[in-house]
Design a protein around this motif. Structure first.
Motif, short mmCIF file in Angstrom:
data_model
loop_
_atom_site.label_atom_id
_atom_site.label_comp_id
_atom_site.label_asym_id
_atom_site.label_seq_id
_atom_site.Cartn_x
_atom_site.Cartn_y
_atom_site.Cartn_z
N ILE A 41 0.94 -1.19 0.06
CA ILE A 41 -0.07 0.14 -0.10
C ILE A 41 0.90 1.04 -0.16
O ILE A 41 1.75 1.36 0.70
CB ILE A 41 -0.99 0.07 1.51
CG1 ILE A 41 -1.78 -1.26 1.36
CG2 ILE A 41 -1.86 1.29 1.28
CD1 ILE A 41 -2.72 -1.41 0.06
N ILE A 42 0.54 2.18 -0.57
CA ILE A 42 1.30 3.37 -0.83
C ILE A 42 0.34 4.55 -0.61
O ILE A 42 -0.73 4.55 -0.90
CB ILE A 42 2.01 3.62 -2.28
CG1 ILE A 42 0.88 3.79 -3.36
CG2 ILE A 42 3.03 2.62 -2.24
CD1 ILE A 42 1.45 4.22 -4.74
N ALA A 43 1.19 5.77 -0.30
CA ALA A 43 0.28 6.93 0.02
C ALA A 43 0.64 7.89 -1.39
O ALA A 43 1.92 8.13 -1.78
CB ALA A 43 0.59 7.54 1.03
N TYR A 44 -0.40 8.35 -1.74
CA TYR A 44 -0.17 9.41 -2.81
C TYR A 44 -0.60 10.74 -2.61
O TYR A 44 -1.72 10.86 -2.10
CB TYR A 44 -0.97 8.92 -4.21
CG TYR A 44 -0.71 9.86 -5.31
CD1 TYR A 44 0.05 9.92 -6.45
CD2 TYR A 44 -1.86 10.80 -5.68
CE1 TYR A 44 0.23 10.71 -7.40
CE2 TYR A 44 -1.75 11.64 -6.74
CZ TYR A 44 -0.90 11.40 -7.52
OH TYR A 44 -0.76 12.30 -8.85
N ASP A 97 -3.48 0.96 -3.33
CA ASP A 97 -2.61 -0.36 -3.67
C ASP A 97 -2.18 -0.25 -5.16
O ASP A 97 -3.07 -0.35 -6.04
CB ASP A 97 -3.53 -1.76 -3.58
CG ASP A 97 -3.02 -2.99 -4.09
OD1 ASP A 97 -1.78 -2.86 -4.48
OD2 ASP A 97 -3.57 -3.95 -4.03
N PRO A 98 -1.08 -0.01 -5.54
CA PRO A 98 -0.54 0.17 -6.79
C PRO A 98 -0.83 -0.79 -7.70
O PRO A 98 -0.64 -0.76 -9.23
CB PRO A 98 0.79 0.62 -6.73
CG PRO A 98 1.19 0.02 -5.57
CD PRO A 98 0.00 0.23 -4.58
N VAL A 117 -6.14 2.28 -8.94
CA VAL A 117 -5.23 3.47 -9.43
C VAL A 117 -5.95 4.48 -10.31
O VAL A 117 -5.82 5.49 -10.40
CB VAL A 117 -4.20 2.71 -10.13
CG1 VAL A 117 -3.21 3.80 -10.97
CG2 VAL A 117 -3.24 2.02 -9.29
N GLN A 118 -6.87 3.79 -11.14
CA GLN A 118 -7.57 4.63 -12.06
C GLN A 118 -8.61 5.59 -11.26
O GLN A 118 -8.95 6.60 -11.72
CB GLN A 118 -8.48 3.86 -13.37
CG GLN A 118 -9.37 4.59 -14.16
CD GLN A 118 -8.46 5.57 -15.18
OE1 GLN A 118 -7.25 5.30 -15.07
NE2 GLN A 118 -9.05 6.15 -15.95
N HIS A 128 -6.57 8.25 -10.07
CA HIS A 128 -6.38 9.38 -11.28
C HIS A 128 -7.38 10.32 -11.38
O HIS A 128 -6.98 11.65 -11.56
CB HIS A 128 -5.84 8.46 -12.23
CG HIS A 128 -5.62 9.27 -13.63
ND1 HIS A 128 -4.27 10.33 -13.64
CD2 HIS A 128 -6.47 9.50 -14.78
CE1 HIS A 128 -4.49 10.97 -15.02
NE2 HIS A 128 -5.81 10.51 -15.38
N LEU A 129 -8.50 9.74 -11.72
CA LEU A 129 -9.83 10.49 -12.09
C LEU A 129 -10.11 11.56 -10.84
O LEU A 129 -10.68 12.47 -10.96
CB LEU A 129 -10.97 9.67 -12.40
CG LEU A 129 -10.82 8.68 -13.79
CD1 LEU A 129 -11.69 7.80 -13.69
CD2 LEU A 129 -10.59 9.62 -14.77
N PHE A 130 -9.97 10.84 -9.41
CA PHE A 130 -10.29 11.58 -8.59
C PHE A 130 -9.34 13.06 -8.54
O PHE A 130 -9.73 14.30 -8.20
CB PHE A 130 -10.08 11.15 -7.20
CG PHE A 130 -10.00 11.92 -6.14
CD1 PHE A 130 -11.12 12.53 -5.53
CD2 PHE A 130 -8.83 12.33 -5.34
CE1 PHE A 130 -10.96 13.56 -4.33
CE2 PHE A 130 -8.68 13.15 -4.32
CZ PHE A 130 -9.90 13.69 -3.86
N THR A 131 -8.01 12.66 -8.74
CA THR A 131 -7.16 14.01 -8.62
C THR A 131 -7.25 14.87 -9.48
O THR A 131 -7.11 16.16 -9.35
CB THR A 131 -5.67 13.46 -8.63
OG1 THR A 131 -5.31 12.45 -9.85
CG2 THR A 131 -5.35 12.68 -7.41
#
Length: 135
Positions: A7-10, A57-58, A64-65, A68-71
């Motif tokens: 798990i990563i933090a973006y 979770d990358p 991930v999609q 991406h759409l949220f950001t």
């Protein structure tokens, strides 16, 4: 043997005029919930800058999609509120198109010209934001 996903933090951020901060926070929280994106919102209440630290979770392409759409929605939301697509994390490659939308073609050309003048050999951050005259 049990395997675990990494798990990563973006981190992402935007900035809006103080008068719009309550509205964008409410809309962003609703967006996070509706789109099953997990992460806290932390803000610099005094300057309109706030961050979302998204946990994901990358190895999960669907998650991930969604992130991406949220950001992208978050940045566009800030732009519609007379804000900026980034507060202090920088534009990076992910927000390049948003920067162009924010400042316009003429400003991008001026920034490119300044980069050419200061870095004629393209040694500083080559291939990144100001990579060609087509900016």
């Amino acid at each position: 043997m049990m395997t675990r996903n990494i798990i990563i933090a973006y981190a992402t951020d935007v900035c809006v005029p103080l008068s719009r901060l309550p509205q964008i926070i409410v809309e962003t929280k609703q967006d996070l919930i509706e789109n099953r994106v997990t992460g806290p919102i932390a803000g610099h209440v005094g300057d309109g800058n706030f961050h979302c630290l998204i946990v994901l979770d990358p190895s999960d392409p669907e998650e991930v999609q969604r992130v991406h759409l949220f950001t992208e929605r978050l940045a566009r939301r800030a732009l519609t509120m007379a804000g900026t697509c980034t507060g202090e994390h920088g534009v990076g490659l992910g927000k390049r198109a948003l920067l162009c939308e924010e400042v316009g073609h003429t400003t991008m050309q001026v920034m490119y010209s300044l980069k050419q003048m200061l870095d004629p050999k393209n040694l500083m951050n080559p291939g990144k934001i100001l990579q060609s005259r087509e900016v």
